[in-house]
Design a protein around this motif. Structure first.
Motif, PDB file in Angstrom:
ATOM      1  N   GLN A 128       0.830  -1.203   0.000  1.00 45.86           N
ATOM      2  CA  GLN A 128       0.000   0.000   0.000  1.00 45.86           C
ATOM      3  C   GLN A 128       0.868   1.257   0.000  1.00 45.86           C
ATOM      4  N   LEU A 129       1.939   1.230   0.755  1.00 48.97           N
ATOM      5  CA  LEU A 129       2.873   2.358   0.791  1.00 48.97           C
ATOM      6  C   LEU A 129       3.426   2.643  -0.606  1.00 48.97           C
ATOM      7  N   LEU A 130       3.909   1.614  -1.280  1.00 49.65           N
ATOM      8  CA  LEU A 130       4.529   1.792  -2.583  1.00 49.65           C
ATOM      9  C   LEU A 130       3.513   2.229  -3.630  1.00 49.65           C
ATOM     10  N   CYS A 131       2.265   1.782  -3.503  1.00 43.47           N
ATOM     11  CA  CYS A 131       1.228   2.221  -4.436  1.00 43.47           C
ATOM     12  C   CYS A 131       0.893   3.701  -4.234  1.00 43.47           C
ATOM     13  N   LYS A 132       0.902   4.155  -2.991  1.00 47.99           N
ATOM     14  CA  LYS A 132       0.673   5.578  -2.736  1.00 47.99           C
ATOM     15  C   LYS A 132       1.787   6.421  -3.349  1.00 47.99           C
ATOM     16  N   ILE A 133       3.024   5.932  -3.255  1.00 44.95           N
ATOM     17  CA  ILE A 133       4.146   6.655  -3.857  1.00 44.95           C
ATOM     18  C   ILE A 133       3.987   6.677  -5.376  1.00 44.95           C
ATOM     19  N   LEU A 134       3.518   5.563  -5.964  1.00 45.56           N
ATOM     20  CA  LEU A 134       3.303   5.514  -7.402  1.00 45.56           C
ATOM     21  C   LEU A 134       2.290   6.566  -7.842  1.00 45.56           C
ATOM     22  N   ILE A 135       1.220   6.729  -7.064  1.00 43.90           N
ATOM     23  CA  ILE A 135       0.225   7.749  -7.396  1.00 43.90           C
ATOM     24  C   ILE A 135       0.873   9.116  -7.412  1.00 43.90           C
ATOM     25  N   ASN A 136       1.697   9.408  -6.432  1.00 47.56           N
ATOM     26  CA  ASN A 136       2.364  10.702  -6.389  1.00 47.56           C
ATOM     27  C   ASN A 136       3.366  10.858  -7.522  1.00 47.56           C
ATOM     28  N   ASP A 137       3.947   9.744  -7.976  1.00 51.07           N
ATOM     29  CA  ASP A 137       4.899   9.797  -9.084  1.00 51.07           C
ATOM     30  C   ASP A 137       4.239  10.189 -10.402  1.00 51.07           C
ATOM     31  N   ILE A 138       3.054   9.629 -10.669  1.00 47.90           N
ATOM     32  CA  ILE A 138       2.515   9.698 -12.031  1.00 47.90           C
ATOM     33  C   ILE A 138       1.249  10.525 -12.176  1.00 47.90           C
ATOM     34  N   VAL A 139       0.553  10.822 -11.079  1.00 46.01           N
ATOM     35  CA  VAL A 139      -0.726  11.528 -11.171  1.00 46.01           C
ATOM     36  C   VAL A 139      -0.495  13.027 -10.966  1.00 46.01           C
ATOM     37  N   PRO A 140      -1.042  13.878 -11.834  1.00 50.74           N
ATOM     38  CA  PRO A 140      -0.924  15.321 -11.635  1.00 50.74           C
ATOM     39  C   PRO A 140      -1.474  15.732 -10.274  1.00 50.74           C
ATOM     40  N   PRO A 141      -0.864  16.719  -9.612  1.00 46.06           N
ATOM     41  CA  PRO A 141      -1.276  17.104  -8.245  1.00 46.06           C
ATOM     42  C   PRO A 141      -2.765  17.390  -8.115  1.00 46.06           C
ATOM     43  N   GLU A 142      -3.355  18.033  -9.146  1.00 39.51           N
ATOM     44  CA  GLU A 142      -4.775  18.401  -9.039  1.00 39.51           C
ATOM     45  C   GLU A 142      -5.692  17.195  -9.118  1.00 39.51           C
ATOM     46  N   GLN A 143      -5.170  16.029  -9.520  1.00 39.18           N
ATOM     47  CA  GLN A 143      -5.985  14.818  -9.625  1.00 39.18           C
ATOM     48  C   GLN A 143      -5.672  13.795  -8.540  1.00 39.18           C
ATOM     49  N   GLN A 144      -4.759  14.118  -7.656  1.00 37.71           N
ATOM     50  CA  GLN A 144      -4.309  13.113  -6.701  1.00 37.71           C
ATOM     51  C   GLN A 144      -5.352  12.769  -5.650  1.00 37.71           C
ATOM     52  N   THR A 145      -6.150  13.760  -5.231  1.00 40.05           N
ATOM     53  CA  THR A 145      -7.201  13.451  -4.254  1.00 40.05           C
ATOM     54  C   THR A 145      -8.176  12.421  -4.810  1.00 40.05           C
ATOM     55  N   ALA A 146      -8.571  12.608  -6.077  1.00 37.45           N
ATOM     56  CA  ALA A 146      -9.476  11.641  -6.712  1.00 37.45           C
ATOM     57  C   ALA A 146      -8.804  10.283  -6.846  1.00 37.45           C
ATOM     58  N   ALA A 147      -7.502  10.280  -7.168  1.00 37.36           N
ATOM     59  CA  ALA A 147      -6.776   9.016  -7.321  1.00 37.36           C
ATOM     60  C   ALA A 147      -6.666   8.280  -5.994  1.00 37.36           C
ATOM     61  N   TYR A 148      -6.339   9.013  -4.927  1.00 34.17           N
ATOM     62  CA  TYR A 148      -6.285   8.388  -3.607  1.00 34.17           C
ATOM     63  C   TYR A 148      -7.665   7.876  -3.197  1.00 34.17           C
ATOM     64  N   GLY A 149      -8.705   8.624  -3.567  1.00 35.43           N
ATOM     65  CA  GLY A 149     -10.056   8.185  -3.254  1.00 35.43           C
ATOM     66  C   GLY A 149     -10.405   6.881  -3.933  1.00 35.43           C
ATOM     67  N   CYS A 150     -10.056   6.764  -5.225  1.00 37.51           N
ATOM     68  CA  CYS A 150     -10.312   5.514  -5.939  1.00 37.51           C
ATOM     69  C   CYS A 150      -9.527   4.367  -5.321  1.00 37.51           C
ATOM     70  N   MET A 151      -8.295   4.652  -4.923  1.00 36.98           N
ATOM     71  CA  MET A 151      -7.474   3.631  -4.270  1.00 36.98           C
ATOM     72  C   MET A 151      -8.156   3.153  -2.985  1.00 36.98           C
ATOM     73  N   ASN A 152      -8.644   4.104  -2.185  1.00 38.17           N
ATOM     74  CA  ASN A 152      -9.333   3.738  -0.945  1.00 38.17           C
ATOM     75  C   ASN A 152     -10.649   3.040  -1.221  1.00 38.17           C
ATOM     76  N   GLY A 153     -11.308   3.413  -2.334  1.00 34.36           N
ATOM     77  CA  GLY A 153     -12.557   2.751  -2.700  1.00 34.36           C
ATOM     78  C   GLY A 153     -12.349   1.288  -3.027  1.00 34.36           C
ATOM     79  N   PHE A 154     -11.331   0.989  -3.815  1.00 33.49           N
ATOM     80  CA  PHE A 154     -11.025  -0.407  -4.140  1.00 33.49           C
ATOM     81  C   PHE A 154     -10.575  -1.164  -2.885  1.00 33.49           C
ATOM     82  N   ALA A 155      -9.849  -0.470  -1.999  1.00 30.88           N
ATOM     83  CA  ALA A 155      -9.438  -1.106  -0.745  1.00 30.88           C
ATOM     84  C   ALA A 155     -10.659  -1.499   0.078  1.00 30.88           C
TER      85      ALA A 155
END
Length: 401
Positions: free
Chosen positions: A115-142
């Motif tokens: 989970q830690l490494l996946c969060k870092i991946l989101i920060n690596d590749i997702v534009p800052p303005e879309q990261q909240t939505a990306a983290y939300g989807c990650m938490n949704g699948f979790a």
């Protein structure tokens, strides 16, 4: 910056698949691991001690695993750690000795940071303005994974050699995840700042990187992360016993409350981007303040609820606020992290969470022994309101800055 070589149409949906498979595998076997340990002669204390030791090793290893991913790439570390975990789960199904099982679990505690490494991946590749939505989807699948895993795991456990079957299934899920990572995760390479390139070549050890981070800037995010985790782990440690003692629910009836949480968490996660637009402010500390306040209110409602209906309804704001908090805290954490040390700081954040995982159950158990089962929710509320107070202070400070 990061060099990325992956098909544009895939974007970052593969991260959600990795998160989902990882937690499906975990939720298959972990809920019944304690029962299995008891069946082979382990005492309650031994089971609790193993759980706490696992958390302690997560604390010690999180920063190091994050730093290794900075040096050798997220994909390579994910492949290595998940392969080790897959083998370890298969071994768990074979051995019957508590000591050997403890050794295997402790090895997993050192390397299991998907989970830690996946969060870092989101920060690596997702534009800052879309990261909240990306983290939300990650938490949704979790959240969705915790609806599926325990139900399937419970049925498999009832079969002959049920734990062996579960361990093999978990290992297969982890190997499937290894394949997904191999096929989809890009080989991201950190391009260091030219001013620091020579210094990083000379001091290539992850331990040297610890000295290069300004840890004073990290304490707000780490403090909020610790308080949020402490409130949730105190809740997890008390909810099953409280439901049984307060409302005399059967295990199957209690399982529906977990399904409601998973369903609510899934909806919240997938809607995080839309919820983000409801806020009239962009300061992440302000968003944390309202989320912490809602979380604390939900816990107080649990403690005082006279009926199981009110108790169940109170789980909804708890799930919503805790899901949002994880995303907002990650937003704060990565705003202060440089590209060179992003994995290192994220790993340190995971270690902070492990501290709460180690301490909260002990405090919760002591509180419940003295004041009763519902007092665990009050302890959770105290942590949450402390997080709200700290968020408010940090929000005012950031505005002044």
């Amino acid at each position: 910056m990061y060099k990325q070589n992956f098909p544009e149409n895939l974007k970052y949906s593969y991260i959600y698949i990795i998160v989902f498979l990882d937690l499906v595998g975990i939720s298959l076997i972990i809920p019944v691991l304690g029962t299995h340990l008891r069946s082979i002669g382990a005492s309650h204390f031994q089971v609790a001690l193993l759980s706490s030791t696992y958390s302690a090793l997560q604390f010690l290893s999180g920063t190091f695993i994050g730093a290794l991913s900075d040096k050798y790439g997220r994909k390579n570390i994910l492949l290595l750690t998940l392969s080790i975990c897959a083998l370890a789960y298969f071994v768990l199904g074979i051995i019957k000795s508590f000591v050997l099982i403890a050794v295997v679990r402790l090895i997993q505690g050192c390397v299991k940071h998907t989970q830690l490494l996946c969060k870092i991946l989101i920060n690596d590749i997702v534009p800052p303005e879309q990261q909240t939505a990306a983290y939300g989807c990650m938490n949704g699948f979790a959240a969705l994974s915790f609806i599926i895993g325990p139900i399937v795991g419970g049925h498999l456990m009832e079969k002959n050699e049920g734990f062996y079957i579960l361990a093999c299934c978990t290992a297969i899920v982890f190997l499937l995840n290894v394949l997904v990572i191999w096929l989809t995760v890009p080989n991201t390479l950190v391009i260091l700042n030219p001013k620091t390139l020579n210094k990083n070549i000379k001091n290539s050890s992850p331990f040297n990187d610890l000295l290069e981070v300004d840890w004073k800037e990290c304490w707000p995010a780490f403090s909020l992360k610790m308080l949020g985790a402490a409130s949730m782990f105190a809740y997890y440690n008390s909810v099953s016993l409280a439901i049984k003692e307060k409302f005399s629910l059967s295990p199957s009836e209690a399982g529906y409350t977990g399904a409601i949480q998973g369903f609510t968490g899934g909806i919240t996660g997938f809607s995080a981007g839309s919820i983000e637009h409801l806020f009239m402010f962009k300061n992440p500390f302000s968003k944390c303040y309202y989320s912490f306040f809602l979380l604390g209110t939900g816990f107080c409602t649990l403690a005082l609820s006279p009926t199981v209906t009110i108790f169940t309804l109170a789980l909804i704001p708890i799930t919503i606020s805790s899901t949002l908090l994880r995303g907002y805290n990650n937003e704060i954490l990565y705003e202060i992290s440089s590209v060179d040390h992003r994995g290192l700081i994220a790993g340190a954040g995971a270690s902070v969470t492990a501290i709460s995982r180690f301490i909260s159950p002990l405090l919760c158990g002591l509180t419940m022994d003295i004041f009763g089962s519902s007092s665990g929710f009050i302890l959770s509320a105290i942590f949450a309101f402390a997080g709200a107070f700290l968020s408010k202070m940090l929000s005012k400070k950031s505005k002044n800055d």
